[in-house]
Motif scaffolding. Sequence first.
Motif, PDB file in Angstrom:
ATOM      1  N   LEU A 125       0.848  -1.191   0.000  1.00  0.00           N
ATOM      2  CA  LEU A 125       0.000   0.000   0.000  1.00  0.00           C
ATOM      3  C   LEU A 125       0.880   1.235   0.000  1.00  0.00           C
ATOM      4  N   GLU A 126       0.650   2.107  -0.957  1.00  0.00           N
ATOM      5  CA  GLU A 126       1.362   3.380  -1.001  1.00  0.00           C
ATOM      6  C   GLU A 126       0.598   4.391  -0.158  1.00  0.00           C
ATOM      7  N   VAL A 127       1.308   5.056   0.724  1.00  0.00           N
ATOM      8  CA  VAL A 127       0.688   6.048   1.592  1.00  0.00           C
ATOM      9  C   VAL A 127       1.088   7.442   1.106  1.00  0.00           C
ATOM     10  N   PRO A 128       0.097   8.294   0.835  1.00  0.00           N
ATOM     11  CA  PRO A 128       0.428   9.656   0.388  1.00  0.00           C
ATOM     12  C   PRO A 128       1.269  10.402   1.422  1.00  0.00           C
ATOM     13  N   GLU A 129       2.232  11.146   0.936  1.00  0.00           N
ATOM     14  CA  GLU A 129       3.155  11.895   1.805  1.00  0.00           C
ATOM     15  C   GLU A 129       2.400  12.845   2.738  1.00  0.00           C
ATOM     16  N   ALA A 130       1.317  13.434   2.251  1.00  0.00           N
ATOM     17  CA  ALA A 130       0.542  14.370   3.081  1.00  0.00           C
ATOM     18  C   ALA A 130      -0.031  13.669   4.312  1.00  0.00           C
ATOM     19  N   GLU A 142       2.827  13.175   6.778  1.00  0.00           N
ATOM     20  CA  GLU A 142       3.139  14.450   7.432  1.00  0.00           C
ATOM     21  C   GLU A 142       2.107  14.788   8.502  1.00  0.00           C
ATOM     22  N   THR A 143       0.833  14.573   8.200  1.00  0.00           N
ATOM     23  CA  THR A 143      -0.227  14.845   9.179  1.00  0.00           C
ATOM     24  C   THR A 143      -0.060  13.953  10.409  1.00  0.00           C
ATOM     25  N   GLU A 144       0.239  12.680  10.185  1.00  0.00           N
ATOM     26  CA  GLU A 144       0.420  11.748  11.307  1.00  0.00           C
ATOM     27  C   GLU A 144       1.672  12.111  12.108  1.00  0.00           C
ATOM     28  N   THR A 145       2.723  12.544  11.423  1.00  0.00           N
ATOM     29  CA  THR A 145       3.943  12.975  12.114  1.00  0.00           C
ATOM     30  C   THR A 145       3.630  14.158  13.026  1.00  0.00           C
ATOM     31  N   GLN A 146       2.838  15.105  12.534  1.00  0.00           N
ATOM     32  CA  GLN A 146       2.433  16.262  13.355  1.00  0.00           C
ATOM     33  C   GLN A 146       1.617  15.802  14.564  1.00  0.00           C
ATOM     34  N   THR A 147       0.734  14.830  14.360  1.00  0.00           N
ATOM     35  CA  THR A 147      -0.050  14.273  15.472  1.00  0.00           C
ATOM     36  C   THR A 147       0.871  13.645  16.505  1.00  0.00           C
ATOM     37  N   MET A 148       1.861  12.902  16.040  1.00  0.00           N
ATOM     38  CA  MET A 148       2.803  12.264  16.955  1.00  0.00           C
ATOM     39  C   MET A 148       3.613  13.298  17.731  1.00  0.00           C
ATOM     40  N   LEU A 149       4.003  14.376  17.070  1.00  0.00           N
ATOM     41  CA  LEU A 149       4.731  15.452  17.755  1.00  0.00           C
ATOM     42  C   LEU A 149       3.864  16.093  18.841  1.00  0.00           C
ATOM     43  N   GLU A 165      12.840  11.047  12.460  1.00  0.00           N
ATOM     44  CA  GLU A 165      12.763   9.818  13.252  1.00  0.00           C
ATOM     45  C   GLU A 165      11.340   9.277  13.319  1.00  0.00           C
ATOM     46  N   MET A 166      10.366  10.157  13.392  1.00  0.00           N
ATOM     47  CA  MET A 166       8.968   9.742  13.535  1.00  0.00           C
ATOM     48  C   MET A 166       8.313   9.372  12.215  1.00  0.00           C
ATOM     49  N   SER A 167       8.902   9.780  11.125  1.00  0.00           N
ATOM     50  CA  SER A 167       8.283   9.601   9.814  1.00  0.00           C
ATOM     51  C   SER A 167       7.970   8.136   9.492  1.00  0.00           C
ATOM     52  N   GLU A 168       8.893   7.234   9.748  1.00  0.00           N
ATOM     53  CA  GLU A 168       8.678   5.816   9.447  1.00  0.00           C
ATOM     54  C   GLU A 168       7.528   5.256  10.286  1.00  0.00           C
ATOM     55  N   GLN A 169       7.524   5.576  11.580  1.00  0.00           N
ATOM     56  CA  GLN A 169       6.441   5.110  12.445  1.00  0.00           C
ATOM     57  C   GLN A 169       5.117   5.733  12.026  1.00  0.00           C
ATOM     58  N   ALA A 170       5.146   6.987  11.625  1.00  0.00           N
ATOM     59  CA  ALA A 170       3.928   7.664  11.164  1.00  0.00           C
ATOM     60  C   ALA A 170       3.372   6.954   9.927  1.00  0.00           C
ATOM     61  N   GLU A 171       4.268   6.604   9.005  1.00  0.00           N
ATOM     62  CA  GLU A 171       3.826   5.894   7.803  1.00  0.00           C
ATOM     63  C   GLU A 171       3.176   4.562   8.174  1.00  0.00           C
ATOM     64  N   LYS A 172       3.775   3.836   9.116  1.00  0.00           N
ATOM     65  CA  LYS A 172       3.209   2.561   9.551  1.00  0.00           C
ATOM     66  C   LYS A 172       1.834   2.752  10.187  1.00  0.00           C
ATOM     67  N   ARG A 173       1.699   3.779  11.018  1.00  0.00           N
ATOM     68  CA  ARG A 173       0.419   4.029  11.669  1.00  0.00           C
ATOM     69  C   ARG A 173      -0.665   4.369  10.656  1.00  0.00           C
ATOM     70  N   VAL A 174      -0.337   5.214   9.698  1.00  0.00           N
ATOM     71  CA  VAL A 174      -1.308   5.582   8.663  1.00  0.00           C
ATOM     72  C   VAL A 174      -1.702   4.343   7.862  1.00  0.00           C
ATOM     73  N   LYS A 175      -0.712   3.580   7.451  1.00  0.00           N
ATOM     74  CA  LYS A 175      -0.963   2.376   6.663  1.00  0.00           C
ATOM     75  C   LYS A 175      -1.865   1.409   7.439  1.00  0.00           C
ATOM     76  N   PHE A 176      -1.563   1.188   8.700  1.00  0.00           N
ATOM     77  CA  PHE A 176      -2.349   0.274   9.521  1.00  0.00           C
ATOM     78  C   PHE A 176      -3.789   0.770   9.650  1.00  0.00           C
ATOM     79  N   ASN A 177      -3.954   2.061   9.876  1.00  0.00           N
ATOM     80  CA  ASN A 177      -5.302   2.617  10.000  1.00  0.00           C
ATOM     81  C   ASN A 177      -6.079   2.519   8.694  1.00  0.00           C
TER      82      ASN A 177
END
Length: 159
Positions: free
Chosen positions: A35-40, A43-50, A81-93
């Motif tokens: 699954l390809e996750v859009p960069e936007a 970024e939104t998930e990274t901001q949420t994590m921050l 550092e958070m970007s990879e985890q953010a991508e995983k969280r978005v993908k999982f959701n």
Amino acid sequence: METYTKEQIKNKKQTEVESKFSDDIFNAVIENTPLEVPEAMIETETQTMLREVEQNLSQQGLNMELFQQLTGKTMEDMKTEMSEQAEKRVKFNLILAEIAKAENIEISDEEVDDEIKEIATYYGREFDEVKTIFEAQMGQIKSDLATRKAVQLIKDNVK
């Protein structure tokens, strides 16, 4: 006293086992679903994590600036550092949302009320008061409950 301690240890171990099982499922689902996750979205998930980090720091009497000084990390370092985890969280959701849709997982008003009752009990508030507070978030509550059901469905099919 001794029985209480044994019970605490047993409960802690059970929680650890369940957490590891959930983490393993999380990782397996992500690794096995192309699954390809859009960069936007990342970024939104990274901001949420921050924001979550900031809230956690605030609860400990710290702030982001002090945290950055202590760790020597810039905001960009943290985002990277958070970007990879953010991508995983978005993908999982996204995957869970598709599972909920494919399995026709629906949430009843009764289930929403049960969730609100739990929240009210946890915070020592009245049900009606909490329901009013969360009135605008009912869609999010239903979405969260559907996600939980999808996770449980995965767990049940893995066991």
